[in-house]
Enzyme design. Structure first.
Site, PDB file in Angstrom:
ATOM      1  N   PHE A   1      -4.475   2.593  14.773  1.00 34.50           N
ATOM      2  CA  PHE A   1      -4.722   3.635  13.773  1.00 34.50           C
ATOM      3  C   PHE A   1      -5.669   3.078  12.714  1.00 34.50           C
ATOM      4  O   PHE A   1      -5.593   1.888  12.382  1.00 34.50           O
ATOM      5  CB  PHE A   1      -3.423   4.091  13.125  1.00 34.50           C
ATOM      6  CG  PHE A   1      -2.720   5.196  13.879  1.00 34.50           C
ATOM      7  CD1 PHE A   1      -2.584   6.446  13.319  1.00 34.50           C
ATOM      8  CD2 PHE A   1      -2.223   4.972  15.159  1.00 34.50           C
ATOM      9  CE1 PHE A   1      -1.938   7.471  14.012  1.00 34.50           C
ATOM     10  CE2 PHE A   1      -1.584   5.975  15.856  1.00 34.50           C
ATOM     11  CZ  PHE A   1      -1.441   7.233  15.288  1.00 34.50           C
TER      12      PHE A   1
ATOM     13  N   ASN B   1       0.848  -1.191   0.000  1.00 37.63           N
ATOM     14  CA  ASN B   1       0.000   0.000   0.000  1.00 37.63           C
ATOM     15  C   ASN B   1       0.884   1.243   0.000  1.00 37.63           C
ATOM     16  O   ASN B   1       2.109   1.142  -0.071  1.00 37.63           O
ATOM     17  CB  ASN B   1      -0.951  -0.011   1.206  1.00 37.63           C
ATOM     18  CG  ASN B   1      -0.209  -0.154   2.514  1.00 37.63           C
ATOM     19  OD1 ASN B   1       0.583   0.698   2.899  1.00 37.63           O
ATOM     20  ND2 ASN B   1      -0.445  -1.275   3.205  1.00 37.63           N
TER      21      ASN B   1
ATOM     22  N   LYS C   1     -11.658  -4.792  18.092  1.00 40.14           N
ATOM     23  CA  LYS C   1     -10.249  -5.115  18.336  1.00 40.14           C
ATOM     24  C   LYS C   1      -9.862  -5.013  19.810  1.00 40.14           C
ATOM     25  O   LYS C   1      -8.711  -5.250  20.164  1.00 40.14           O
ATOM     26  CB  LYS C   1      -9.346  -4.199  17.499  1.00 40.14           C
ATOM     27  CG  LYS C   1      -9.699  -4.142  15.999  1.00 40.14           C
ATOM     28  CD  LYS C   1      -9.594  -5.494  15.318  1.00 40.14           C
ATOM     29  CE  LYS C   1     -10.081  -5.441  13.884  1.00 40.14           C
ATOM     30  NZ  LYS C   1      -9.199  -4.692  12.994  1.00 40.14           N
TER      31      LYS C   1
ATOM     32  N   LYS D   1     -13.953  -0.447  14.923  1.00 40.31           N
ATOM     33  CA  LYS D   1     -12.637  -1.052  15.145  1.00 40.31           C
ATOM     34  C   LYS D   1     -12.277  -1.040  16.634  1.00 40.31           C
ATOM     35  O   LYS D   1     -11.692  -1.995  17.153  1.00 40.31           O
ATOM     36  CB  LYS D   1     -11.591  -0.269  14.340  1.00 40.31           C
ATOM     37  CG  LYS D   1     -10.293  -1.012  14.078  1.00 40.31           C
ATOM     38  CD  LYS D   1      -9.446  -0.234  13.064  1.00 40.31           C
ATOM     39  CE  LYS D   1      -8.252  -1.058  12.615  1.00 40.31           C
ATOM     40  NZ  LYS D   1      -7.450  -0.336  11.595  1.00 40.31           N
TER      41      LYS D   1
ATOM     42  N   ASP E   1      -4.083  -6.774   4.551  1.00 39.76           N
ATOM     43  CA  ASP E   1      -5.148  -7.663   5.037  1.00 39.76           C
ATOM     44  C   ASP E   1      -5.103  -9.030   4.363  1.00 39.76           C
ATOM     45  O   ASP E   1      -5.600 -10.014   4.903  1.00 39.76           O
ATOM     46  CB  ASP E   1      -6.514  -7.030   4.792  1.00 39.76           C
ATOM     47  CG  ASP E   1      -6.718  -5.761   5.613  1.00 39.76           C
ATOM     48  OD1 ASP E   1      -6.240  -5.738   6.776  1.00 39.76           O
ATOM     49  OD2 ASP E   1      -7.322  -4.803   5.114  1.00 39.76           O
TER      50      ASP E   1
ATOM     51  N   LYS F   1       9.747 -16.133 -11.150  1.00 42.64           N
ATOM     52  CA  LYS F   1       8.952 -15.038 -11.687  1.00 42.64           C
ATOM     53  C   LYS F   1       7.779 -15.576 -12.494  1.00 42.64           C
ATOM     54  O   LYS F   1       7.942 -16.435 -13.369  1.00 42.64           O
ATOM     55  CB  LYS F   1       9.823 -14.140 -12.571  1.00 42.64           C
ATOM     56  CG  LYS F   1       9.057 -12.987 -13.198  1.00 42.64           C
ATOM     57  CD  LYS F   1       9.944 -12.170 -14.122  1.00 42.64           C
ATOM     58  CE  LYS F   1       9.121 -11.093 -14.831  1.00 42.64           C
ATOM     59  NZ  LYS F   1       9.945 -10.330 -15.783  1.00 42.64           N
TER      60      LYS F   1
END
Length: 399
Positions: free
Chosen positions: A323, A210, A341, A337, A279, A289
């Site tokens: 976060f 990301n 969590k 969350k 995730d 490859k």
């Protein structure tokens, strides 16, 4: 601790001037803004250009050379500085200052200064032991000046003894410690911070990841260190310098990050999970490859272990801060969350905006906490924001 601190370095004439160039380099690398004044004798050893290159600022040496006609240079420099360091300080400059003599740019500026002044002597061992020098040093100490004592070793004159200018690394460390917050509520406490992205390999040359750059996580780690904590920073792949005084554990994948965090979690006081962990990961990682073929291709993905949820399940007395980087319904997802969590706080931010969040130097966040706590912060530099967020949480927790 030196980020954005303004340090005025006064360099007087002695062979140790070459160390002053290295000192400018060390201070600027540590984040300080450094300006330099050279005595006429100092310029016999090193030219002003060397200090200009290292500091990225104009170098001053002539009291009457006003670079900015709107101010008086020596008064402006004296007012500008957060800390003044005289290094090397010769017996001559120490004598002048002790007797209030202002006959050059350095002594004139020092007499106008209200900032703390540190003096780092460098001279022959017999000069350092001379009664007049000792008397002048004692007078300056009585006037409130601080001294960085010279070290012992081989001197340029051939003698071995006390008189060597203290090493630039040591002076930089002393300056950093000077600017540490006087109140350190996290002193002696262990804090874990995760930062950056993770990479989930598809094959030897491709991966899933990301846009996280780790800037906010690194800022949180520095903020915790500044409050006295013993910080372990578990970092995904980032292009950031390792922060001083912090134990950095480099990882790549979500699984590696999980294991690194669990290894430190049981005896920590605070865990701050800032990292943007993948995730999903490819269910089957290719050993070679993956070659291009005709038509479309599909990669089967499997869930990675939810690190924040795992920490929430194992939580005993730890304070757990997560976060949440979202692109829509930010508070809704942050509140969900927090409960799912078993976290104590979720710091939520909208990463759909290009001028803040991932990759940007600024961030805008809202803290969602237990017992319906909610606090929003305006857009601000990540390092300053991290200090405020952590300070507010610590205050609320009574730490």
């Amino acid at each position: 601790m030196l980020t954005n601190k303004k340090i005025l370095l006064c360099v007087t004439g002695g062979i140790a001037v070459y160390k002053a160039v290295a000192l400018v380099s060390k201070l600027t690398q540590a984040g300080a803004t450094v300006k330099v004044i050279l005595s006429e004798s100092a310029m016999e050893f090193v030219q002003p250009l060397s200090f200009q290159v290292m500091s990225k600022n104009d170098v001053y040496f002539d009291t009457f050379d006003e670079k900015d006609s709107s101010v008086i240079a020596h008064i402006d420099l004296a007012d500008w500085a957060d800390l003044i360091i005289v290094a090397p300080a010769t017996a001559n400059s120490i004598g002048k200052l002790a007797n209030g003599i202002a006959d050059n740019m350095i002594t004139t500026t020092l007499l106008a200064a209200t900032a703390p002044v540190w003096i780092a002597p460098a001279m022959n061992v017999h000069m350092y032991d001379h009664p007049a020098v000792i008397r002048n040093i004692n007078q300056l100490a009585a006037d409130g000046y601080q001294f960085i004592e010279p070290s012992e070793g081989y001197l340029a004159c051939g003698y071995v003894g006390k008189g060597r200018l203290e090493e630039p690394e040591k002076i930089t460390a002393l300056a950093s410690k000077f600017f540490e917050p006087k109140e350190q509520p996290l002193k002696g406490k262990k804090v874990i911070v995760t930062a950056g992205p993770t990479r989930e390999r598809i094959d030897p040359v491709r991966y899933l990841s990301n846009f996280s750059t780790g800037k906010m996580g690194y800022a949180m780690a520095k903020a915790a260190r500044g409050l006295g904590a013993n910080v372990t920073l578990v970092s995904g792949p980032v292009a950031l310098a390792k922060p001083a005084g912090i134990n950095v554990v480099d990882v790549e994948s979500a699984e590696e990050m999980l294991q690194a965090v669990l290894a430190e979690y049981d005896d920590c006081s605070i865990a701050i999970k800032t990292a943007a962990v993948a995730d999903y990961r490819p269910k089957n990682q290719m050993g070679q490859k993956m070659k291009k073929q005709e038509g479309d291709a599909a990669i089967e993905l499997e869930r990675t272990t939810d690190i924040l949820k795992t920490l929430g399940e194992r939580k005993q007395n730890q304070l757990l801060i997560g976060f949440a980087a979202e692109t829509n319904d930010v508070l809704h997802y942050a509140e969900g969350k927090l409960k799912k969590k078993n976290a104590d706080y979720i710091v939520a931010n909208d990463v759909s905006k290009t001028d803040r969040g991932f990759g940007a130097d600024e961030n805008t966040v809202t803290i969602v906490g237990k017992n319906d706590f909610l606090k929003s912060y305006p857009s601000e530099n990540k390092e300053q924001l991290a200090k405020k967020v952590l300070a507010d949480i610590i205050k609320r927790e009574g730490l």
